[in-house]
Design a protein around this motif. Structure first.
Motif, mmCIF file in Angstrom:
data_model
loop_
_atom_site.group_PDB
_atom_site.id
_atom_site.type_symbol
_atom_site.label_atom_id
_atom_site.label_comp_id
_atom_site.label_asym_id
_atom_site.label_seq_id
_atom_site.Cartn_x
_atom_site.Cartn_y
_atom_site.Cartn_z
ATOM 1 N N PHE A 170 70.388 61.715 -91.908
ATOM 2 C CA PHE A 170 70.414 62.169 -93.292
ATOM 3 C C PHE A 170 69.645 61.167 -94.145
ATOM 4 O O PHE A 170 69.614 59.972 -93.826
ATOM 5 N N ALA A 171 69.046 61.644 -95.238
ATOM 6 C CA ALA A 171 68.447 60.723 -96.204
ATOM 7 C C ALA A 171 69.572 60.013 -96.944
ATOM 8 O O ALA A 171 70.595 60.630 -97.269
ATOM 9 N N ILE A 172 69.397 58.736 -97.202
ATOM 10 C CA ILE A 172 70.474 57.998 -97.887
ATOM 11 C C ILE A 172 70.658 58.484 -99.321
ATOM 12 O O ILE A 172 71.699 58.237 -99.937
ATOM 13 N N ALA A 173 69.652 59.205 -99.860
ATOM 14 C CA ALA A 173 69.767 59.764 -101.212
ATOM 15 C C ALA A 173 70.421 61.142 -101.204
ATOM 16 O O ALA A 173 70.712 61.705 -102.264
ATOM 17 N N ASP A 174 70.661 61.712 -100.009
ATOM 18 C CA ASP A 174 71.355 62.999 -99.939
ATOM 19 C C ASP A 174 72.769 62.856 -100.481
ATOM 20 O O ASP A 174 73.429 61.820 -100.262
ATOM 21 N N PRO A 175 73.284 63.896 -101.162
ATOM 22 C CA PRO A 175 74.694 63.838 -101.555
ATOM 23 C C PRO A 175 75.582 63.993 -100.319
ATOM 24 O O PRO A 175 75.181 64.603 -99.314
ATOM 25 N N VAL A 176 76.768 63.455 -100.404
ATOM 26 C CA VAL A 176 77.722 63.575 -99.299
ATOM 27 C C VAL A 176 77.976 65.049 -98.973
ATOM 28 O O VAL A 176 78.240 65.403 -97.816
ATOM 29 N N GLN A 177 77.845 65.908 -99.976
ATOM 30 C CA GLN A 177 78.071 67.334 -99.755
ATOM 31 C C GLN A 177 77.156 67.896 -98.675
ATOM 32 O O GLN A 177 77.506 68.877 -98.010
ATOM 33 N N ARG A 178 75.980 67.281 -98.417
ATOM 34 C CA ARG A 178 75.082 67.788 -97.384
ATOM 35 C C ARG A 178 75.740 67.755 -96.010
ATOM 36 O O ARG A 178 75.454 68.599 -95.156
ATOM 37 N N ILE A 179 76.621 66.788 -95.793
ATOM 38 C CA ILE A 179 77.316 66.715 -94.502
ATOM 39 C C ILE A 179 78.250 67.912 -94.356
ATOM 40 O O ILE A 179 78.322 68.549 -93.302
ATOM 41 N N TYR A 180 78.980 68.234 -95.442
ATOM 42 C CA TYR A 180 79.855 69.404 -95.433
ATOM 43 C C TYR A 180 79.031 70.677 -95.203
ATOM 44 O O TYR A 180 79.414 71.545 -94.413
ATOM 45 N N GLU A 181 77.896 70.783 -95.916
ATOM 46 C CA GLU A 181 77.060 71.979 -95.798
ATOM 47 C C GLU A 181 76.541 72.145 -94.369
ATOM 48 O O GLU A 181 76.506 73.258 -93.830
ATOM 49 N N TYR A 182 76.139 71.019 -93.774
ATOM 50 C CA TYR A 182 75.652 71.075 -92.396
ATOM 51 C C TYR A 182 76.720 71.613 -91.451
ATOM 52 O O TYR A 182 76.470 72.514 -90.640
ATOM 53 N N LEU A 183 77.954 71.082 -91.562
ATOM 54 C CA LEU A 183 79.017 71.486 -90.646
ATOM 55 C C LEU A 183 79.508 72.903 -90.920
ATOM 56 O O LEU A 183 80.027 73.571 -90.021
ATOM 57 N N LYS A 184 79.348 73.369 -92.154
ATOM 58 C CA LYS A 184 79.708 74.760 -92.446
ATOM 59 C C LYS A 184 78.648 75.720 -91.918
ATOM 60 O O LYS A 184 78.968 76.795 -91.404
ATOM 61 N N ALA A 185 77.367 75.335 -92.066
ATOM 62 C CA ALA A 185 76.274 76.204 -91.626
ATOM 63 C C ALA A 185 76.105 76.188 -90.108
ATOM 64 O O ALA A 185 75.701 77.186 -89.510
ATOM 65 N N GLU A 186 76.405 75.039 -89.479
ATOM 66 C CA GLU A 186 76.286 74.899 -88.028
ATOM 67 C C GLU A 186 77.617 74.379 -87.475
ATOM 68 O O GLU A 186 77.726 73.217 -87.085
ATOM 69 N N PRO A 187 78.645 75.220 -87.487
ATOM 70 C CA PRO A 187 79.995 74.753 -87.109
ATOM 71 C C PRO A 187 80.088 74.298 -85.666
ATOM 72 O O PRO A 187 79.310 74.719 -84.808
ATOM 73 N N ILE A 188 81.032 73.427 -85.427
ATOM 74 C CA ILE A 188 81.314 72.961 -84.076
ATOM 75 C C ILE A 188 81.832 74.139 -83.260
ATOM 76 O O ILE A 188 82.613 74.959 -83.747
ATOM 77 N N GLU A 189 81.381 74.224 -82.031
ATOM 78 C CA GLU A 189 81.731 75.358 -81.167
ATOM 79 C C GLU A 189 83.248 75.550 -81.091
ATOM 80 O O GLU A 189 84.011 74.603 -80.860
ATOM 81 N N GLY A 190 83.669 76.780 -81.325
ATOM 82 C CA GLY A 190 85.087 77.107 -81.282
ATOM 83 C C GLY A 190 85.792 76.899 -82.601
ATOM 84 O O GLY A 190 86.988 77.216 -82.727
ATOM 85 N N LYS A 191 85.088 76.341 -83.616
ATOM 86 C CA LYS A 191 85.709 76.060 -84.916
ATOM 87 C C LYS A 191 84.997 76.808 -86.040
ATOM 88 O O LYS A 191 85.044 76.390 -87.194
ATOM 89 N N GLU A 192 84.334 77.916 -85.702
ATOM 90 C CA GLU A 192 83.623 78.697 -86.695
ATOM 91 C C GLU A 192 84.587 79.182 -87.786
ATOM 92 O O GLU A 192 85.620 79.783 -87.495
ATOM 93 N N GLY A 193 84.255 78.888 -89.037
ATOM 94 C CA GLY A 193 85.062 79.331 -90.159
ATOM 95 C C GLY A 193 86.296 78.501 -90.439
ATOM 96 O O GLY A 193 87.027 78.772 -91.399
ATOM 97 N N ALA A 194 86.557 77.482 -89.626
ATOM 98 C CA ALA A 194 87.759 76.657 -89.815
ATOM 99 C C ALA A 194 87.561 75.652 -90.949
ATOM 100 O O ALA A 194 86.477 75.100 -91.128
ATOM 101 N N ASP A 195 88.605 75.447 -91.740
ATOM 102 C CA ASP A 195 88.566 74.408 -92.776
ATOM 103 C C ASP A 195 88.625 73.035 -92.121
ATOM 104 O O ASP A 195 89.256 72.873 -91.065
#
Length: 305
Positions: A245-270
């Motif tokens: 990640f770029a160090i200037a990216d907001p922390v929200q980019r990490i959340y967005e990444y995991l929501k858009a590309e969820p961990i296998e078996g955890k699709e849609g999980a909070d």
């Protein structure tokens, strides 16, 4: 660097709620010099150590190291046992993490420090991981159970002054022995009974929560590695992922990444993201650099719904 002796360090660690990070040095071992050059002079590692640890670095022959070596590093005179870096709980004197014979590169070592701090705490209310087992010292076999080669080896040892080879306990990282056990840090004796919360209230809360407002249609494209880019390790129950990640990216980019590309078996999980025990949801508008996440290890914890 802490300059006092072992017992003084333990007392100060208790008072300041800081772990003891111990490095025993052997000037004849090149990798010990590499530690000084690459690890202990890294700014991010320095910041993490200053905030969370008392750092003790002793030469193997330093009188101040005697107590530590007697308890934790009986093989201090053997060059092959270096480098030696460990974390000790100042309250109990238990060695809770060990890097032996090989220390990882800067970024990986920093991630491992952050990972340790995510899993362990010196707060009195915390329930730290407990080792599932410890290896036993290898016991000497009776002669009749030895192979021919082993009998020859034992005879050769006996011929060298009649000395018996000492029994050595393998240098295992105590932290590795806890990792198959569920992390108890988030458990608490004061957990409230939430059975009186209605489904309607739960649904309404979910819809208005900061997590729910984060989009799930923003895939992450990793930037090329440069001085303005960092690696972040995302640890989850099934393993880990490392992403740039770029160090200037907001922390929200990490959340967005995991929501858009969820961990296998955890699709849609909070899920929650935690670093050094802190929930990152309130830091989502901060940059990765501002949130102290350069080369960090972030825990991905799924919320049961």
């Amino acid at each position: 660097m802490y300059t006092g002796d072992w017992e003084e360090a333990r007392q100060e660690g208790k008072d300041e709620k800081k772990w003891l990070l111990v490095n025993i040095q052997n000037e004849k071992v090149f990798d010990c010099q590499v530690l000084n050059r690459d690890i202990w002079k890294n700014e991010s590692i320095i910041e993490t150590v200053k905030e969370n640890f008392l750092f003790l670095q002793y030469s193997k022959d330093d009188p101040r190291a005697e107590t530590y070596c007697n308890y934790y590093f009986q093989n201090a005179q053997i060059e092959d046992e270096y480098p030696h870096v460990a974390v000790v709980d100042p309250r109990t004197g238990e060695q809770v993490k060990l890097w032996s014979k090989k220390v990882p590169q800067q970024a990986e070592f920093l991630m491992q420090l952050h990972e340790f701090l995510d899993r362990y705490s010196l707060e009195t209310s915390a329930r730290n991981p407990v080792a599932k087992r410890r290896s036993e010292a290898k016991k000497e076999k009776p002669v009749e159970q030895l192979t021919e080669d082993e009998q020859i080896e034992r005879a050769m040892q006996a011929s060298l002054g009649g000395r018996k080879e000492s029994i050595k306990v393998p240098n295992e990282d105590p932290d590795d022995l806890t990792k198959s056990i569920p992390d108890l840090r988030n458990s608490s004796a004061d957990d409230k009974d939430m059975t009186d919360v209605s489904e309607e209230e739960t649904s309404s809360s979910s819809q208005t929560s900061p997590f729910a407002s984060i989009p799930s249609d923003q895939p992450h494209k990793e930037p090329e590695m440069s001085s303005s880019v960092t690696r972040i390790q995302l640890r989850h129950p099934a393993g880990r992922i490392v992403r740039r990640f770029a160090i200037a990216d907001p922390v929200q980019r990490i959340y967005e990444y995991l929501k858009a590309e969820p961990i296998e078996g955890k699709e849609g999980a909070d899920f929650e993201l935690r670093s050094l025990g802190k929930d990152l949801i309130d830091s989502r508008d901060s940059t990765i650099e501002e949130a102290g996440l350069k080369n960090a290890s972030v825990m991905v914890e799924f919320v049961d719904t």
